[in-house]
Every structure is written in structure tokens, then in C-alpha cells.
Design a protein around this motif. Structure first.
Motif, PDB file in Angstrom:
ATOM      1  N   ASP A  90       0.819  -1.206   0.000  1.00 35.42           N
ATOM      2  CA  ASP A  90       0.000   0.000   0.000  1.00 35.42           C
ATOM      3  C   ASP A  90       0.855   1.259   0.000  1.00 35.42           C
ATOM      4  O   ASP A  90       0.437   2.299  -0.522  1.00 35.42           O
ATOM      5  CB  ASP A  90      -0.972  -0.036   1.179  1.00 35.42           C
ATOM      6  N   ALA A  91       2.052   1.162   0.580  1.00 38.77           N
ATOM      7  CA  ALA A  91       2.985   2.291   0.491  1.00 38.77           C
ATOM      8  C   ALA A  91       3.397   2.486  -0.969  1.00 38.77           C
ATOM      9  O   ALA A  91       3.500   3.614  -1.467  1.00 38.77           O
ATOM     10  CB  ALA A  91       4.203   2.021   1.364  1.00 38.77           C
ATOM     11  N   GLN A  92       3.582   1.369  -1.678  1.00 40.28           N
ATOM     12  CA  GLN A  92       3.931   1.455  -3.099  1.00 40.28           C
ATOM     13  C   GLN A  92       2.757   1.989  -3.916  1.00 40.28           C
ATOM     14  O   GLN A  92       2.945   2.721  -4.887  1.00 40.28           O
ATOM     15  CB  GLN A  92       4.356   0.078  -3.609  1.00 40.28           C
ATOM     16  N   ALA A  93       1.539   1.608  -3.509  1.00 42.94           N
ATOM     17  CA  ALA A  93       0.349   2.122  -4.193  1.00 42.94           C
ATOM     18  C   ALA A  93       0.276   3.635  -4.033  1.00 42.94           C
ATOM     19  O   ALA A  93      -0.022   4.360  -4.995  1.00 42.94           O
ATOM     20  CB  ALA A  93      -0.910   1.469  -3.622  1.00 42.94           C
ATOM     21  N   ALA A  94       0.558   4.111  -2.821  1.00 43.84           N
ATOM     22  CA  ALA A  94       0.504   5.553  -2.556  1.00 43.84           C
ATOM     23  C   ALA A  94       1.497   6.294  -3.441  1.00 43.84           C
ATOM     24  O   ALA A  94       1.206   7.364  -3.977  1.00 43.84           O
ATOM     25  CB  ALA A  94       0.776   5.812  -1.081  1.00 43.84           C
ATOM     26  N   GLN A  95       2.658   5.683  -3.609  1.00 47.36           N
ATOM     27  CA  GLN A  95       3.680   6.279  -4.471  1.00 47.36           C
ATOM     28  C   GLN A  95       3.182   6.357  -5.916  1.00 47.36           C
ATOM     29  O   GLN A  95       3.474   7.296  -6.650  1.00 47.36           O
ATOM     30  CB  GLN A  95       4.918   5.393  -4.414  1.00 47.36           C
ATOM     31  N   ALA A  96       2.410   5.336  -6.315  1.00 43.12           N
ATOM     32  CA  ALA A  96       1.897   5.290  -7.688  1.00 43.12           C
ATOM     33  C   ALA A  96       0.683   6.195  -7.864  1.00 43.12           C
ATOM     34  O   ALA A  96       0.237   6.415  -8.988  1.00 43.12           O
ATOM     35  CB  ALA A  96       1.542   3.856  -8.061  1.00 43.12           C
ATOM     36  N   GLY A  97       0.124   6.710  -6.756  1.00 41.20           N
ATOM     37  CA  GLY A  97      -0.957   7.685  -6.903  1.00 41.20           C
ATOM     38  C   GLY A  97      -2.246   7.378  -6.174  1.00 41.20           C
ATOM     39  O   GLY A  97      -3.212   8.131  -6.286  1.00 41.20           O
ATOM     40  N   VAL A  98      -2.319   6.270  -5.422  1.00 40.22           N
ATOM     41  CA  VAL A  98      -3.572   5.986  -4.716  1.00 40.22           C
ATOM     42  C   VAL A  98      -3.293   5.476  -3.305  1.00 40.22           C
ATOM     43  O   VAL A  98      -2.552   4.516  -3.114  1.00 40.22           O
ATOM     44  CB  VAL A  98      -4.467   4.990  -5.502  1.00 40.22           C
ATOM     45  N   ASP A  99      -3.914   6.154  -2.333  1.00 40.49           N
ATOM     46  CA  ASP A  99      -3.824   5.735  -0.933  1.00 40.49           C
ATOM     47  C   ASP A  99      -5.041   4.851  -0.664  1.00 40.49           C
ATOM     48  O   ASP A  99      -6.128   5.355  -0.378  1.00 40.49           O
ATOM     49  CB  ASP A  99      -3.822   6.984  -0.040  1.00 40.49           C
ATOM     50  N   VAL A 100      -4.871   3.538  -0.806  1.00 39.55           N
ATOM     51  CA  VAL A 100      -6.031   2.642  -0.777  1.00 39.55           C
ATOM     52  C   VAL A 100      -6.750   2.629   0.576  1.00 39.55           C
ATOM     53  O   VAL A 100      -7.980   2.781   0.610  1.00 39.55           O
ATOM     54  CB  VAL A 100      -5.638   1.211  -1.227  1.00 39.55           C
ATOM     55  N   PRO A 101      -6.034   2.471   1.709  1.00 37.31           N
ATOM     56  CA  PRO A 101      -6.767   2.475   2.982  1.00 37.31           C
ATOM     57  C   PRO A 101      -7.603   3.749   3.195  1.00 37.31           C
ATOM     58  O   PRO A 101      -8.642   3.710   3.847  1.00 37.31           O
ATOM     59  CB  PRO A 101      -5.658   2.355   4.030  1.00 37.31           C
ATOM     60  N   ALA A 102      -7.195   4.857   2.586  1.00 36.00           N
ATOM     61  CA  ALA A 102      -7.948   6.104   2.758  1.00 36.00           C
ATOM     62  C   ALA A 102      -9.262   6.101   1.980  1.00 36.00           C
ATOM     63  O   ALA A 102     -10.097   6.986   2.156  1.00 36.00           O
ATOM     64  CB  ALA A 102      -7.092   7.290   2.321  1.00 36.00           C
ATOM     65  N   LEU A 103      -9.458   5.103   1.127  1.00 38.47           N
ATOM     66  CA  LEU A 103     -10.687   5.038   0.330  1.00 38.47           C
ATOM     67  C   LEU A 103     -11.832   4.391   1.099  1.00 38.47           C
ATOM     68  O   LEU A 103     -12.958   4.320   0.619  1.00 38.47           O
ATOM     69  CB  LEU A 103     -10.445   4.226  -0.954  1.00 38.47           C
ATOM     70  N   ARG A 104     -11.516   3.905   2.295  1.00 38.09           N
ATOM     71  CA  ARG A 104     -12.470   3.081   3.026  1.00 38.09           C
ATOM     72  C   ARG A 104     -13.816   3.766   3.260  1.00 38.09           C
ATOM     73  O   ARG A 104     -14.876   3.155   3.061  1.00 38.09           O
ATOM     74  CB  ARG A 104     -11.867   2.670   4.370  1.00 38.09           C
ATOM     75  N   ALA A 105     -13.797   5.032   3.690  1.00 40.85           N
ATOM     76  CA  ALA A 105     -15.061   5.710   4.004  1.00 40.85           C
ATOM     77  C   ALA A 105     -15.938   5.816   2.757  1.00 40.85           C
ATOM     78  O   ALA A 105     -17.153   5.573   2.812  1.00 40.85           O
ATOM     79  CB  ALA A 105     -14.781   7.097   4.584  1.00 40.85           C
ATOM     80  N   ASP A 106     -15.338   6.146   1.627  1.00 46.82           N
ATOM     81  CA  ASP A 106     -16.106   6.253   0.377  1.00 46.82           C
ATOM     82  C   ASP A 106     -16.650   4.888  -0.049  1.00 46.82           C
ATOM     83  O   ASP A 106     -17.775   4.772  -0.532  1.00 46.82           O
ATOM     84  CB  ASP A 106     -15.229   6.814  -0.748  1.00 46.82           C
ATOM     85  N   TRP A 107     -15.812   3.874   0.122  1.00 45.69           N
ATOM     86  CA  TRP A 107     -16.238   2.518  -0.242  1.00 45.69           C
ATOM     87  C   TRP A 107     -17.426   2.096   0.630  1.00 45.69           C
ATOM     88  O   TRP A 107     -18.431   1.584   0.135  1.00 45.69           O
ATOM     89  CB  TRP A 107     -15.064   1.556  -0.076  1.00 45.69           C
ATOM     90  N   ASP A 108     -17.290   2.333   1.941  1.00 44.36           N
ATOM     91  CA  ASP A 108     -18.369   1.980   2.866  1.00 44.36           C
ATOM     92  C   ASP A 108     -19.673   2.673   2.476  1.00 44.36           C
ATOM     93  O   ASP A 108     -20.737   2.066   2.488  1.00 44.36           O
ATOM     94  CB  ASP A 108     -17.995   2.380   4.305  1.00 44.36           C
ATOM     95  N   ARG A 109     -19.548   3.957   2.132  1.00 49.13           N
ATOM     96  CA  ARG A 109     -20.754   4.708   1.769  1.00 49.13           C
ATOM     97  C   ARG A 109     -21.418   4.103   0.544  1.00 49.13           C
ATOM     98  O   ARG A 109     -22.631   3.889   0.523  1.00 49.13           O
ATOM     99  CB  ARG A 109     -20.384   6.170   1.490  1.00 49.13           C
ATOM    100  N   ALA A 110     -20.616   3.790  -0.474  1.00 47.29           N
ATOM    101  CA  ALA A 110     -21.179   3.245  -1.716  1.00 47.29           C
ATOM    102  C   ALA A 110     -21.806   1.872  -1.470  1.00 47.29           C
ATOM    103  O   ALA A 110     -22.891   1.570  -1.975  1.00 47.29           O
ATOM    104  CB  ALA A 110     -20.088   3.147  -2.781  1.00 47.29           C
ATOM    105  N   VAL A 111     -21.135   1.053  -0.672  1.00 44.49           N
ATOM    106  CA  VAL A 111     -21.637  -0.293  -0.408  1.00 44.49           C
ATOM    107  C   VAL A 111     -22.891  -0.232   0.475  1.00 44.49           C
ATOM    108  O   VAL A 111     -23.893  -0.906   0.200  1.00 44.49           O
ATOM    109  CB  VAL A 111     -20.534  -1.166   0.235  1.00 44.49           C
ATOM    110  N   ASP A 112     -22.841   0.592   1.515  1.00 44.92           N
ATOM    111  CA  ASP A 112     -24.002   0.693   2.401  1.00 44.92           C
ATOM    112  C   ASP A 112     -25.240   1.170   1.654  1.00 44.92           C
ATOM    113  O   ASP A 112     -26.342   0.670   1.867  1.00 44.92           O
ATOM    114  CB  ASP A 112     -23.704   1.637   3.573  1.00 44.92           C
TER     115      ASP A 112
END
Lengths: 279, 99
Positions: A208-230
Motif C-alpha cells: 500500500d505504500a507502493q500504491a501511494a507512491q503510484a498515486g492511490v492511498d487505498v486504505p484512505a478510500l475506506r469511508a467512500d467505499w463503505d458509503r457506496a456499499v451501504d
């Protein structure tokens, strides 16, 4: 995005993580080919499997190009001689080398879904596709602006595909959840079974540190994901099972369920028995 | 799994696909679906997977009024000897495009 941002090459491990996610789910969804509930959905699922395998190919090709450029001579002995290709990465790595989420490799009808019938459960496949596609829509959106221009181009192409995957899965989630008693019961069982596997999306790791370097902080997407799924679960009259603390799958770190090696066994056996075979 | 329930409960839809901007929608087939959104989605997967289209219409089949095949002679034969109605006796300028 700041035009002066320095170009960054995404790590090969992160490219393989994205590629493995797409390939393993593509292989799973292709298992519906010839078996879907109706002809039109057979095509829909096969189309999406091909989208995913197409994404995996582009990512493996990019990773292979970069591995070859590194010029490392130390390579796993199982790999065929010569330059690394997309086929090397897809067919000659073992399960412990795969970096996909455990969610991707689960069968369509795990024994743990008591309501599932037959060898495949459409509800399980739909719920998994939904959970993953919602995540990837957000991931590809961000990677489309990645400082790694090659990855950004793959992301822009994949974003169009995943938007359709979200629509397809969400639509079926609503129909099954708000459908008959049986469809509701079965899709709820699939949600209860699969949701805990999504905990892996948010567990921070080196990847995930490598993902952040590539342009996306995946753990930070959690709230948006939860909202869409809920929102989708609510519209589908489905309940979100209470969160379970503790066990978190570790597929992205190479520690998989027993299901991945069977999947790879089927997918890789031909290439390994006849390396370099063409038709 | 049986396809029976779908065929029994889901209405039939006619699918029209427009192949590119400026051309008309053409009938290309039919499918069973539970509602219009479902029909559009399935039509996308069945009829446009080889880049056949840029737009899709779906229409409930029962809403289409069709001429009776028995009436073929009285409906269409009278036009067969009136070739002067065909636009084949003059040149269409290229700029006109599709007609």
C-alpha cells in the motif's frame, strides 16, 4: 495534477498486485462461461472476465518490460529461459508469489455459504464483483492521474470497463436482494460470507505504500467505499453484517487460501506442460 | 439451472442498435428481460460487444403493431410496377451523404 510532478515508475510488485487481482478474478468469472443462469448473462460475465484478463495482460506486459530493463540475472528456476514475458508472470509463478486479494480466489460457491445451491452461486459472484468493482472504480480514477504515465494509461482504459462492472453488479445486487425470498436469502448469505474478506483492502502493508507512491492511498478510500456499499445494500433491502475484528486475509502478501493453488493448477498446467506452445 | 423462469416471467424486448453517429437505429434482435434497464444492459452485452453500436433502443415487443403477413399482396405488390418512384434516374451529390 501539478504538471511539474516528477515521473515515477510504479513498483513492479504493485503492478503485479493489480495484475494478479484482475487475472484471478477474470479466471474465476470465466468459470461461468456456458453455465450462467441465462444466455445474456453468460455473455455479460464472459465479457467482464475478458475485460479483467485484458487489464491483467497490459499490467503484466508493463511489469515484464521493466523486469527485463532491470537486467536482473537471478530469476526463479521455474521460469522459462529468455526475456520475461506476460506469460512468464501469469503462468510460471506459484501461489505464494501471487499478490491478489484472497477475495478474488474464492470459489463461487464456498461451502461456507449455507444457502448456496449447485456448484456456483450467482449471488456470490455478483457480491464479489460488486465489492471489488466499487474499490477499483476509485483506484483506477486516482491511478489515471498517476505520475507513472504507463500505469495512468492502463488506468484510464480500465476505468471505463470497471464503471460498467459496477453498474452490472449493483443492478443484480438490487434485483436479488429486493427479489424473491430465496434470492434475498442467498445474496444476504453471500454478503455475510464475503464482507469480512474486504478487510484486506484496508490493512496497511508494504504494497500500500507502493500504491501511494503510484498515486492511490487505498486504505484512505475506506469511508467512500463503505458509503457506496451501504447505500447499495440498503437499496437492496440487505443488512450489513456487524464488523468482525481480528482475522484479516493476507492474499496481497502471498498468503492465500487453499483455493488459489487449485485455480492456478487449472490455469497454468497447459503452459507448464508445453512451454512456449502456440496455435 | 433452468432457463424456464426467465422465459416465462420476463417480457420480450426488441433491440435496435445505431451503428454510428448519423445512421439510424436498426433492429438487430430480441431478448427477455425483467425491465427496460435490464434489457438495455443485456442488449449492450449481447449486441454491441464487437463495437457494433453507439446507441441502443429497447422496445417491449407487445407494443409493436405489425402488418399481417396475409396482407402482403395487397400491401406491397401494388408498388412493384412503379419503378419511376425509385431514385435511380438522377445522381445524388456526394455532399448529401446517407439517404
Amino acid at each position: 495534477m501539478d504538471a511539474r510532478v516528477k515521473p515515477v515508475a510504479a513498483s513492479t510488485d504493485y503492478l503485479l498486485h493489480l495484475a494478479d487481482n484482475a487475472l484471478v478474478l477474470g479466471q474465476r468469472n470465466a468459470e461461468w462461461c456456458g453455465h450462467a443462469p441465462i444466455l445474456e448473462e453468460d455473455l455479460a460475465m464472459a465479457n467482464q472476465a475478458l475485460d479483467l484478463i485484458g487489464q491483467a495482460r497490459l499490467l503484466y506486459q508493463l511489469a515484464a518490460t521493466r523486469l527485463n530493463a532491470e537486467g536482473r540475472t537471478q530469476r526463479p528456476s521455474a521460469w522459462p529461459a529468455g526475456p520475461v514475458t506476460e506469460d512468464t508472470l501469469a503462468y510460471f509463478r506459484d501461489d505464494r508469489d501471487f499478490r491478489n486479494y484472497t477475495l478474488q480466489e474464492l470459489p463461487h460457491n464456498p461451502g461456507l455459504v449455507p444457502a448456496a445451491g449447485g456448484t456456483r452461486d450467482w449471488g456470490v459472484s455478483i457480491v464479489r464483483n460488486f465489492f471489488y468493482a466499487v474499490l477499483m472504480e476509485m483506484v483506477w480514477e486516482r491511478l489515471a492521474a498517476s505520475p507513472d504515465a504507463d500505469l495512468a494509461a492502463i488506468a484510464a482504459k480500465s476505468l471505463k470497463e470497471v464503471r460498467y462492472h459496477v453498474r452490472h453488479a449493483r443492478d443484480w445486487l438490487l434485483r436479488l436482494g429486493d427479489g424473491t425470498d430465496e434470492s434475498h436469502r442467498r445474496v444476504q448469505a453471500a454478503v455475510d460470507y464475503l464482507l469480512p474478506f474486504t478487510a484486506e483492502f484496508w490493512a496497511a502493508s508494504a504494497l500500500d505504500a507502493q500504491a501511494a507512491q503510484a498515486g492511490v492511498d487505498v486504505p484512505a478510500l475506506r469511508a467512500d467505499w463503505d458509503r457506496a456499499v451501504d447505500a447499495a445494500l440498503q437499496e437492496a433491502t440487505l443488512a450489513r453484517p456487524p464488523a468482525v475484528d481480528g482475522w484479516v486475509p493476507q492474499g496481497k502478501q502471498g498468503v492465500h487460501s487453499e483455493h488459489l493453488s487449485y485455480l492456478l493448477g487449472e490455469m497454468q498446467s497447459l503452459a507448464r506442460a508445453h512451454p512456449g506452445a502456440t496455435w | 439451472m433452468s432457463t424456464q423462469p426467465a422465459l416465462k416471467d420476463w417480457p420480450l424486448w426488441e433491440v435496435f442498435v445505431r451503428s454510428k453517429q448519423g445512421l439510424e437505429h436498426k433492429h438487430c434482435g430480441s431478448l427477455h428481460a425483467s425491465d427496460s434497464e435490464h434489457a438495455l444492459q443485456m442488449a449492450r452485452d449481447v449486441y454491441t460487444r464487437r463495437q457494433e453500436g453507439v446507441s441502443i433502443w429497447v422496445v417491449p415487443s407487445h407494443l409493436i403493431a405489425a402488418s399481417d403477413p396475409e396482407d402482403k399482396a395487397l400491401m406491397f405488390d401494388p408498388a412493384s410496377d412503379k419503378i419511376y418512384r425509385h431514385p435511380t434516374f438522377y445522381d445524388i451529390p456526394d455532399e448529401v451523404g446517407h439517404m
